[in-house]
Motif scaffolding. Structure first.
Motif, PDB file in Angstrom:
ATOM      1  N   THR A   1     -16.057  -8.067  -1.778  1.00  0.00           N
ATOM      2  CA  THR A   1     -15.313  -8.785  -0.728  1.00  0.00           C
ATOM      3  C   THR A   1     -14.173  -7.912  -0.212  1.00  0.00           C
ATOM      4  N   THR A   2     -13.556  -8.382   0.847  1.00  0.00           N
ATOM      5  CA  THR A   2     -12.423  -7.649   1.410  1.00  0.00           C
ATOM      6  C   THR A   2     -11.149  -7.926   0.589  1.00  0.00           C
ATOM      7  N   GLY A   3     -11.218  -8.870  -0.347  1.00  0.00           N
ATOM      8  CA  GLY A   3     -10.062  -9.172  -1.188  1.00  0.00           C
ATOM      9  C   GLY A   3      -8.955  -9.905  -0.445  1.00  0.00           C
TER      10      GLY A   3
ATOM     11  N   GLY B   1     -22.023  -6.914  10.557  1.00  0.00           N
ATOM     12  CA  GLY B   1     -20.619  -6.802  10.967  1.00  0.00           C
ATOM     13  C   GLY B   1     -20.292  -5.414  11.487  1.00  0.00           C
ATOM     14  N   ASP B   2     -19.102  -5.317  12.074  1.00  0.00           N
ATOM     15  CA  ASP B   2     -18.606  -4.047  12.611  1.00  0.00           C
ATOM     16  C   ASP B   2     -19.505  -3.476  13.702  1.00  0.00           C
ATOM     17  N   GLU B   3     -20.142  -4.352  14.467  1.00  0.00           N
ATOM     18  CA  GLU B   3     -21.030  -3.884  15.532  1.00  0.00           C
ATOM     19  C   GLU B   3     -20.264  -3.442  16.773  1.00  0.00           C
TER      20      GLU B   3
ATOM     21  N   GLY C   1     -10.632   0.006   5.024  1.00  0.00           N
ATOM     22  CA  GLY C   1     -10.711   1.466   4.988  1.00  0.00           C
ATOM     23  C   GLY C   1     -11.874   1.976   4.143  1.00  0.00           C
ATOM     24  N   ARG C   2     -12.748   1.048   3.671  1.00  0.00           N
ATOM     25  CA  ARG C   2     -13.878   1.487   2.854  1.00  0.00           C
ATOM     26  C   ARG C   2     -14.903   2.223   3.719  1.00  0.00           C
ATOM     27  N   ASN C   3     -15.597   3.201   3.129  1.00  0.00           N
ATOM     28  CA  ASN C   3     -16.700   3.854   3.834  1.00  0.00           C
ATOM     29  C   ASN C   3     -17.767   2.816   4.135  1.00  0.00           C
TER      30      ASN C   3
ATOM     31  N   VAL D   1     -22.579 -12.210   1.139  1.00  0.00           N
ATOM     32  CA  VAL D   1     -22.241 -12.741   2.459  1.00  0.00           C
ATOM     33  C   VAL D   1     -20.765 -13.122   2.453  1.00  0.00           C
ATOM     34  N   THR D   2     -20.263 -13.500   3.603  1.00  0.00           N
ATOM     35  CA  THR D   2     -18.933 -14.066   3.644  1.00  0.00           C
ATOM     36  C   THR D   2     -19.060 -15.576   3.429  1.00  0.00           C
ATOM     37  N   SER D   3     -17.950 -16.293   3.405  1.00  0.00           N
ATOM     38  CA  SER D   3     -18.027 -17.705   3.002  1.00  0.00           C
ATOM     39  C   SER D   3     -17.993 -18.679   4.172  1.00  0.00           C
TER      40      SER D   3
ATOM     41  N   ASN E   1      -8.789 -12.923   8.186  1.00  0.00           N
ATOM     42  CA  ASN E   1      -8.412 -11.534   8.400  1.00  0.00           C
ATOM     43  C   ASN E   1      -9.272 -10.571   7.598  1.00  0.00           C
ATOM     44  N   ASN E   2     -10.493 -11.017   7.255  1.00  0.00           N
ATOM     45  CA  ASN E   2     -11.498 -10.089   6.725  1.00  0.00           C
ATOM     46  C   ASN E   2     -12.149  -9.312   7.867  1.00  0.00           C
ATOM     47  N   ALA E   3     -11.936  -9.767   9.100  1.00  0.00           N
ATOM     48  CA  ALA E   3     -12.557  -9.123  10.263  1.00  0.00           C
ATOM     49  C   ALA E   3     -11.744  -7.902  10.682  1.00  0.00           C
TER      50      ALA E   3
HETATM   51  P1  IMP Z   1     -15.294 -11.619   2.289  1.00  0.00           P
HETATM   52  O1  IMP Z   1     -15.547 -12.074   3.680  1.00  0.00           O
HETATM   53  O2  IMP Z   1     -13.998 -10.878   2.140  1.00  0.00           O
HETATM   54  O3  IMP Z   1     -15.443 -12.711   1.267  1.00  0.00           O
HETATM   55  O4  IMP Z   1     -16.413 -10.527   1.908  1.00  0.00           O
HETATM   56  C1  IMP Z   1     -17.786 -10.883   1.768  1.00  0.00           C
HETATM   57  C2  IMP Z   1     -18.692  -9.782   2.314  1.00  0.00           C
HETATM   58  O5  IMP Z   1     -18.592  -9.750   3.732  1.00  0.00           O
HETATM   59  C3  IMP Z   1     -18.334  -8.386   1.836  1.00  0.00           C
HETATM   60  O6  IMP Z   1     -19.538  -7.644   1.691  1.00  0.00           O
HETATM   61  C4  IMP Z   1     -17.516  -7.822   2.969  1.00  0.00           C
HETATM   62  O7  IMP Z   1     -17.538  -6.412   2.991  1.00  0.00           O
HETATM   63  C5  IMP Z   1     -18.241  -8.438   4.146  1.00  0.00           C
HETATM   64  N1  IMP Z   1     -17.388  -8.557   5.335  1.00  0.00           N
HETATM   65  C6  IMP Z   1     -16.442  -9.485   5.565  1.00  0.00           C
HETATM   66  N2  IMP Z   1     -15.887  -9.299   6.768  1.00  0.00           N
HETATM   67  C7  IMP Z   1     -16.501  -8.259   7.332  1.00  0.00           C
HETATM   68  C8  IMP Z   1     -16.398  -7.619   8.605  1.00  0.00           C
HETATM   69  O8  IMP Z   1     -15.609  -7.967   9.489  1.00  0.00           O
HETATM   70  N3  IMP Z   1     -17.251  -6.570   8.802  1.00  0.00           N
HETATM   71  C9  IMP Z   1     -18.138  -6.169   7.877  1.00  0.00           C
HETATM   72  N4  IMP Z   1     -18.277  -6.741   6.692  1.00  0.00           N
HETATM   73  C10 IMP Z   1     -17.474  -7.780   6.417  1.00  0.00           C
END
Ligand code: IMP
Length: 426
Positions: A126-128, A12-14, A300-302, A236-238, A37-39
């Motif tokens: 997770t991003t919460g 992610g974040d590429e 905002g995480r490192n 991973v994400t879900s 909106n985890n992206a």
């Molecule tokens: P979730 O998607 O919030 O359930 O998080 C699951 C994992 O995916 C965590 O390690 C997050 O940091 C990672 N993650 C989710 N979305 C992104 C993204 O857009 N970029 C990078 N990591 C992500």
């Protein structure tokens, strides 16, 4: 005419937003097909910086932005994002949303946070944002879809059913207060009228568009190695960010996808927990983080930083059948005397040239590096491959060889114009 998928090749974040933005004006529809909106897409258009979490980057160009059925939608966030863009003069009126997309509610966010806390050092990081709990409700057949908002009776039944089990857990296991169905209903119903005009039969719209030979861009969120089936499970994400997810997440058959563009950063980053063989925990990692501004757009995480891992990108290229790679943030590597690239792992004393099948092996993999010559010239103004310094060209060519896919575009700076195109992406 093309169905094009853009997929992250790492964790992610590429910089997918920037790459999709390159296709900009030639795209008719830009589709988000997974995640929520985890992206975090950061886009710089005409010197203005935009951070998008849920909306497809197509919201900033002339294409029709689409949220497919595979996405989980937090309506508060959706409207906040729309209002923010409107306040800056961006027209969002063309946005369409699948009636089958699921919604993220308050109880999903609460469950995300309490389960992470409960997991302790086994947490996912997770991003919460309630992503995992919303997808588990979907698979458990306890989810709430956008279309459910338009029938109050049905909605009440579904919210009550979803809360019944969760309230037991919240109260008895997690020691939290129960959530009243009415609290949730109020919020959802308040959004129903606003979202109603945006709802469309996305599957039909996209297939009709492809029938008319238009360009449909499927914009992946997250990345291959965060895919629930193909990533570093359970870290991973879900959902399924991989290219195949574009089909399930929007209702377009695999034969309609002509191009799959992998987006790979010129080095590697990761947010949250999970294996990362080339991670740098020293001053070099800190330098990559500072130079690359590797702080999450969403939380905002490192970001954890490390060198380019060819095995990670090769695995993504294989499972997604990348036709092209767009290499981002190459300018961040300027100034290193030599640049390590991971070409193999050593696992229990044995060398492997491909990603290990077993995750225990992946956790113990030690990177084997090849050291490529660095460059000191500023490359941010380069617009053609020929303008890049010889060592930069050699770095790109070596990555192509290692990954087994051509590199068709290169990002050399944050703004839309700062790209070197080698092959057209459409
Ligand atoms: P979730 O998607 O919030 O359930 O998080 C699951 C994992 O995916 C965590 O390690 C997050 O940091 C990672 N993650 C989710 N979305 C992104 C993204 O857009 N970029 C990078 N990591 C992500």
């Amino acid at each position: 005419m093309p169905g094009i998928v853009v997929v992250g090749a790492q964790w992610g974040d590429e910089g997918k937003g920037k790459a999709t933005d390159q296709l900009g004006d030639r795209v008719d529809y830009t589709v988000r097909y997974s995640g929520g909106n985890n992206a975090g897409h950061t886009l710089v258009v005409n010197g203005e910086k935009y951070a998008l979490h849920l909306l497809p980057s197509g919201i900033l160009n002339d294409s029709v932005p689409v949220i497919g059925n595979g996405v989980v939608v937090d309506l508060d966030v959706l409207f906040e994002e729309i209002d923010g863009l409107n306040a800056r003069g961006v027209d969002t009126s063309k946005l369409i949303i699948s009636a089958n997309a699921h919604v993220i509610t308050e109880y999903h966010k609460v469950m995300d946070k309490v389960t992470e806390r409960f997991l302790g050092n086994r947490r996912i990081g997770t991003t919460g944002r309630g992503i995992g709990p919303a997808y588990s409700d979907k698979i458990n057949r306890l989810g709430i879809r956008i279309q459910d908002l338009f029938d109050e009776n049905i909605l009440r039944q579904k919210v009550e059913a979803a809360l019944e089990q969760k309230n037991h857990l919240l109260v008895k296991v997690y020691n939290r207060r129960a959530i009243e169905p009415n609290e949730i209903l109020e919020v959802l119903l308040a959004h129903a009228e606003r979202v109603r005009p945006m709802v469309a039969d996305v599957t039909r719209v996209l297939n009709d568009s492809l029938d008319r030979d238009e360009v449909v861009l499927f914009e992946g969120a997250q990345a291959h190695h965060l895919d629930v089936d193909h990533g570093t499970y359970p870290y991973v994400t879900s959902s399924n960010p991989i290219a195949a997810g574009a089909c399930t997440g929007s209702g377009v058959g695999p034969m309609r996808i002509n191009r799959v563009i992998g987006i790979a950063k010129a080095y590697t980053t990761r947010v949250g927990e999970g294996p990362f063989p080339t991670e740098l925990l020293d001053a070099d990692g800190e330098k990559l983080r500072t130079d690359g501004a590797e702080f999450g757009t969403t939380t905002g995480r490192n970001r954890r930083c490390g060198w380019f891992d060819a095995l990670v990108v090769e695995a993504a290229a294989t499972a997604n059948a990348f036709t092209d790679i767009f290499l981002t943030k190459l300018d961040i590597l300027t100034g290193w005397e030599n640049i390590p690239v991971c070409v193999a792992y050593e696992v229990n004393g044995e060398r492997t040239d491909v990603l290990p099948m077993s995750q225990s092996d992946f956790h113990h993999a030690l990177p084997v590096y090849e050291y490529l010559d660095g460059w000191t010239e500023d490359i941010s103004g380069c617009r053609t491959f020929a303008e890049l310094p010889a060592n930069t060209q050699a770095y790109v060519r070596r990555l192509e060889e290692l990954v087994g896919c051509r590199i068709s575009g290169i990002g050399v700076g944050p703004s839309r114009e700062q790209s070197v195109m080698i092959h057209d992406l459409i």
